[in-house]
Design a protein around this motif. Structure first.
Motif, PDB file in Angstrom:
ATOM      1  N   GLU A 201      15.419  -6.529  -7.547  1.00  0.00           N
ATOM      2  CA  GLU A 201      14.328  -5.860  -6.839  1.00  0.00           C
ATOM      3  C   GLU A 201      14.840  -4.848  -5.812  1.00  0.00           C
ATOM      4  O   GLU A 201      14.209  -3.804  -5.601  1.00  0.00           O
ATOM      5  CB  GLU A 201      13.453  -6.905  -6.137  1.00  0.00           C
ATOM      6  CG  GLU A 201      12.683  -7.804  -7.092  1.00  0.00           C
ATOM      7  CD  GLU A 201      11.941  -8.914  -6.358  1.00  0.00           C
ATOM      8  OE1 GLU A 201      11.140  -9.606  -7.002  1.00  0.00           O
ATOM      9  OE2 GLU A 201      12.173  -9.080  -5.139  1.00  0.00           O
ATOM     10  N   ASN A 202      15.963  -5.162  -5.186  1.00  0.00           N
ATOM     11  CA  ASN A 202      16.536  -4.281  -4.149  1.00  0.00           C
ATOM     12  C   ASN A 202      18.055  -4.299  -4.273  1.00  0.00           C
ATOM     13  O   ASN A 202      18.752  -4.929  -3.465  1.00  0.00           O
ATOM     14  CB  ASN A 202      16.121  -4.766  -2.754  1.00  0.00           C
ATOM     15  CG  ASN A 202      14.637  -4.647  -2.500  1.00  0.00           C
ATOM     16  OD1 ASN A 202      14.119  -3.549  -2.291  1.00  0.00           O
ATOM     17  ND2 ASN A 202      13.950  -5.783  -2.539  1.00  0.00           N
ATOM     18  N   PRO A 203      18.610  -3.601  -5.263  1.00  0.00           N
ATOM     19  CA  PRO A 203      20.035  -3.755  -5.575  1.00  0.00           C
ATOM     20  C   PRO A 203      20.999  -2.951  -4.715  1.00  0.00           C
ATOM     21  O   PRO A 203      22.201  -3.212  -4.753  1.00  0.00           O
ATOM     22  CB  PRO A 203      20.103  -3.282  -7.030  1.00  0.00           C
ATOM     23  CG  PRO A 203      19.007  -2.264  -7.127  1.00  0.00           C
ATOM     24  CD  PRO A 203      17.897  -2.771  -6.247  1.00  0.00           C
ATOM     25  N   ASN A 204      20.525  -1.977  -3.967  1.00  0.00           N
ATOM     26  CA  ASN A 204      21.451  -1.060  -3.296  1.00  0.00           C
ATOM     27  C   ASN A 204      21.145  -0.900  -1.812  1.00  0.00           C
ATOM     28  O   ASN A 204      21.194   0.204  -1.269  1.00  0.00           O
ATOM     29  CB  ASN A 204      21.413   0.309  -3.986  1.00  0.00           C
ATOM     30  CG  ASN A 204      21.912   0.222  -5.413  1.00  0.00           C
ATOM     31  OD1 ASN A 204      23.025  -0.239  -5.670  1.00  0.00           O
ATOM     32  ND2 ASN A 204      21.076   0.653  -6.356  1.00  0.00           N
ATOM     33  N   VAL A 205      20.843  -1.993  -1.143  1.00  0.00           N
ATOM     34  CA  VAL A 205      20.559  -1.961   0.283  1.00  0.00           C
ATOM     35  C   VAL A 205      21.865  -2.107   1.060  1.00  0.00           C
ATOM     36  O   VAL A 205      22.654  -3.014   0.791  1.00  0.00           O
ATOM     37  CB  VAL A 205      19.582  -3.084   0.674  1.00  0.00           C
ATOM     38  CG1 VAL A 205      19.363  -3.104   2.183  1.00  0.00           C
ATOM     39  CG2 VAL A 205      18.264  -2.928  -0.078  1.00  0.00           C
ATOM     40  N   ASP A 206      22.086  -1.224   2.012  1.00  0.00           N
ATOM     41  CA  ASP A 206      23.268  -1.320   2.869  1.00  0.00           C
ATOM     42  C   ASP A 206      23.002  -2.392   3.925  1.00  0.00           C
ATOM     43  O   ASP A 206      22.173  -2.222   4.812  1.00  0.00           O
ATOM     44  CB  ASP A 206      23.554   0.026   3.538  1.00  0.00           C
ATOM     45  CG  ASP A 206      24.878   0.041   4.300  1.00  0.00           C
ATOM     46  OD1 ASP A 206      25.331  -1.038   4.738  1.00  0.00           O
ATOM     47  OD2 ASP A 206      25.455   1.134   4.461  1.00  0.00           O
ATOM     48  N   VAL A 207      23.720  -3.516   3.818  1.00  0.00           N
ATOM     49  CA  VAL A 207      23.512  -4.639   4.740  1.00  0.00           C
ATOM     50  C   VAL A 207      24.680  -4.783   5.723  1.00  0.00           C
ATOM     51  O   VAL A 207      24.868  -5.836   6.321  1.00  0.00           O
ATOM     52  CB  VAL A 207      23.305  -5.956   3.951  1.00  0.00           C
ATOM     53  CG1 VAL A 207      22.015  -5.899   3.160  1.00  0.00           C
ATOM     54  CG2 VAL A 207      24.496  -6.249   3.038  1.00  0.00           C
TER      55      VAL A 207
ATOM     56  N   GLY B  12      31.304 -10.286  -1.105  1.00  0.00           N
ATOM     57  CA  GLY B  12      30.117  -9.547  -1.519  1.00  0.00           C
ATOM     58  C   GLY B  12      30.321  -8.052  -1.492  1.00  0.00           C
ATOM     59  O   GLY B  12      31.449  -7.552  -1.541  1.00  0.00           O
ATOM     60  N   ASN B  13      29.208  -7.345  -1.416  1.00  0.00           N
ATOM     61  CA  ASN B  13      29.217  -5.885  -1.362  1.00  0.00           C
ATOM     62  C   ASN B  13      28.271  -5.463  -0.248  1.00  0.00           C
ATOM     63  O   ASN B  13      27.046  -5.546  -0.390  1.00  0.00           O
ATOM     64  CB  ASN B  13      28.778  -5.290  -2.707  1.00  0.00           C
ATOM     65  CG  ASN B  13      28.931  -3.786  -2.744  1.00  0.00           C
ATOM     66  OD1 ASN B  13      28.787  -3.101  -1.741  1.00  0.00           O
ATOM     67  ND2 ASN B  13      29.223  -3.243  -3.922  1.00  0.00           N
ATOM     68  N   ARG B  14      28.842  -5.015   0.856  1.00  0.00           N
ATOM     69  CA  ARG B  14      28.045  -4.691   2.039  1.00  0.00           C
ATOM     70  C   ARG B  14      27.166  -3.461   1.840  1.00  0.00           C
ATOM     71  O   ARG B  14      26.231  -3.234   2.607  1.00  0.00           O
ATOM     72  CB  ARG B  14      28.972  -4.487   3.239  1.00  0.00           C
ATOM     73  CG  ARG B  14      29.628  -5.770   3.706  1.00  0.00           C
ATOM     74  CD  ARG B  14      30.602  -5.550   4.835  1.00  0.00           C
ATOM     75  NE  ARG B  14      31.878  -5.034   4.356  1.00  0.00           N
ATOM     76  CZ  ARG B  14      32.967  -4.883   5.100  1.00  0.00           C
ATOM     77  NH1 ARG B  14      32.909  -5.207   6.387  1.00  0.00           N
ATOM     78  NH2 ARG B  14      34.091  -4.408   4.607  1.00  0.00           N
TER      79      ARG B  14
ATOM     80  N   GLU C 287      34.238  -3.314  -6.490  1.00  0.00           N
ATOM     81  CA  GLU C 287      32.811  -3.569  -6.264  1.00  0.00           C
ATOM     82  C   GLU C 287      32.589  -4.655  -5.209  1.00  0.00           C
ATOM     83  O   GLU C 287      31.656  -4.580  -4.421  1.00  0.00           O
ATOM     84  CB  GLU C 287      32.144  -3.972  -7.576  1.00  0.00           C
ATOM     85  CG  GLU C 287      30.645  -4.184  -7.461  1.00  0.00           C
ATOM     86  CD  GLU C 287      29.983  -4.522  -8.775  1.00  0.00           C
ATOM     87  OE1 GLU C 287      28.849  -5.045  -8.752  1.00  0.00           O
ATOM     88  OE2 GLU C 287      30.595  -4.284  -9.837  1.00  0.00           O
ATOM     89  N   PHE C 288      33.435  -5.696  -5.223  1.00  0.00           N
ATOM     90  CA  PHE C 288      33.318  -6.779  -4.260  1.00  0.00           C
ATOM     91  C   PHE C 288      34.536  -6.767  -3.335  1.00  0.00           C
ATOM     92  O   PHE C 288      35.623  -6.345  -3.718  1.00  0.00           O
ATOM     93  CB  PHE C 288      33.253  -8.139  -4.964  1.00  0.00           C
ATOM     94  CG  PHE C 288      31.856  -8.605  -5.291  1.00  0.00           C
ATOM     95  CD1 PHE C 288      30.859  -7.709  -5.631  1.00  0.00           C
ATOM     96  CD2 PHE C 288      31.552  -9.953  -5.270  1.00  0.00           C
ATOM     97  CE1 PHE C 288      29.584  -8.138  -5.943  1.00  0.00           C
ATOM     98  CE2 PHE C 288      30.283 -10.406  -5.583  1.00  0.00           C
ATOM     99  CZ  PHE C 288      29.289  -9.492  -5.920  1.00  0.00           C
TER     100      PHE C 288
ATOM    101  N   THR D 243      22.858 -12.593   2.051  1.00  0.00           N
ATOM    102  CA  THR D 243      21.843 -11.556   1.880  1.00  0.00           C
ATOM    103  C   THR D 243      21.712 -11.258   0.400  1.00  0.00           C
ATOM    104  O   THR D 243      22.696 -11.222  -0.332  1.00  0.00           O
ATOM    105  CB  THR D 243      22.197 -10.254   2.624  1.00  0.00           C
ATOM    106  OG1 THR D 243      23.386  -9.677   2.060  1.00  0.00           O
ATOM    107  CG2 THR D 243      22.422 -10.516   4.101  1.00  0.00           C
ATOM    108  N   VAL D 244      20.433 -11.053  -0.052  1.00  0.00           N
ATOM    109  CA  VAL D 244      20.199 -10.771  -1.480  1.00  0.00           C
ATOM    110  C   VAL D 244      19.153  -9.680  -1.804  1.00  0.00           C
ATOM    111  O   VAL D 244      18.684  -9.671  -2.951  1.00  0.00           O
ATOM    112  CB  VAL D 244      19.810 -12.064  -2.234  1.00  0.00           C
ATOM    113  CG1 VAL D 244      20.975 -12.990  -2.389  1.00  0.00           C
ATOM    114  CG2 VAL D 244      18.618 -12.766  -1.630  1.00  0.00           C
ATOM    115  N   PRO D 245      18.763  -8.749  -0.934  1.00  0.00           N
ATOM    116  CA  PRO D 245      19.168  -8.592   0.458  1.00  0.00           C
ATOM    117  C   PRO D 245      18.302  -9.356   1.464  1.00  0.00           C
ATOM    118  O   PRO D 245      18.473  -9.182   2.661  1.00  0.00           O
ATOM    119  CB  PRO D 245      19.017  -7.090   0.674  1.00  0.00           C
ATOM    120  CG  PRO D 245      17.857  -6.729  -0.182  1.00  0.00           C
ATOM    121  CD  PRO D 245      17.975  -7.602  -1.411  1.00  0.00           C
TER     122      PRO D 245
END
Length: 273
Positions: A17-23, A88-90, A66-67, A118-120
């Motif tokens: 649903e939200n794959p590219n959020v910068d967390v 993960g991937n921030r 990627e990770f 976060t997922v996110p």
């Protein structure tokens, strides 16, 4: 098939649903909290040393970049495996961050598990992992999970900012006990504030238990350790999150990572059973 109920959604569904959020800023905040908690715990065990198996894992990346992550673990008198880690991937929504303490067999105080993710959406899993069967050792249940602990638990469980998150792994659900929180909510600093206060109270109480614990008789420690090691191994080996890591690192490397995370070398070198 997509899961409609948010409590039983898989991590893959949340990420889709939200794959590219910068967390990144939330990683900094949550990792800072976990690092403070780890430092508070480490102060209690003055002679602990970082385990050599984790020397080259202070920072690492997957082959494709990627990770990324960090994995450090310490061991010493009173605590077999104290972990501070993240992966993960921030820049792309997904993080798994941990502070976990598996105790030695000098006492039967519950182990301590704390996870931010976060997922996110914001995820938090935490518990006092029991060392005895709570269905038959009701004195142990009352001592560590009743009274004020039960009230403290219910207050957060009833907070409308969070909903329950159900693991799709049956072993992970088997680990759920009266102190387990497995919660998800909006990723914001207000929710992190709530969890930060809860987790500091959780660790402070746990440290007080250790200070006042009765020693386990010597002739019971080998069996206690055997059970401790099974829980340690299965909790890592049967975590559904391993599937996400396998997609990035490959199955063989994830098997190696699982062995590292559970502390296989430490268990083999120090087993009493």
């Amino acid at each position: 098939m997509t899961t409609a109920n948010k409590e039983t959604k898989t991590l893959d569904e949340f990420l889709a649903e939200n794959p590219n959020v910068d967390v990144s800023k939330y990683w900094e905040r949550c990792w800072g909290i976990l690092s403070e908690l780890k430092a508070k715990i480490a102060k209690r065990f003055a002679d602990i040393e970082q385990h050599p198996s984790t020397f080259d894992r202070e920072y690492y990346t997957s082959p494709n970049g990627e990770f990324e992550g960090s994995y450090k673990a310490w061991s010493g008198e009173g605590v077999e495996w104290l972990v501070n880690s993240w992966i993960g991937n921030r820049k792309a929504s997904i993080l798994d961050m941990n502070t976990t303490a598996f105790l030695g067999q000098e006492t039967d105080v519950p182990h301590l598990v704390i996870v931010f993710g976060t997922v996110p959406h914001l995820f938090c899993y935490c518990d006092y992992t029991p060392r005895k069967n709570l269905l038959t050792n009701v004195d142990y249940l009352d001592k560590y999970y009743g009274g004020d602990v039960n009230d403290w638990y219910m207050k957060l469980r009833s907070n409308e900012n969070f909903h329950w998150s159900v693991s799709h792994g049956p072993y992970m659900r088997a680990l759920v006990n009266p102190a387990t929180q497995s919660l998800m909510g909006e990723l914001n600093h207000d929710n992190i504030d709530i969890l930060e206060a809860y987790l500091h109270e959780m660790v402070d109480r746990w440290l007080a238990w250790l200070d006042n614990a009765e020693p386990v008789p010597e002739n019971e420690r080998a069996e206690l350790q055997r059970n401790d090691h099974i829980i340690r191994e299965m909790g890592y080996a049967r975590d559904p999150m391993n599937k996400l890591a396998a997609n990035v690192f490959g199955a063989d490397e994830v098997d190696n990572m699982i062995e590292l995370r559970m502390g296989r070398q430490q268990m083999l070198a120090n087993k009493k059973y």
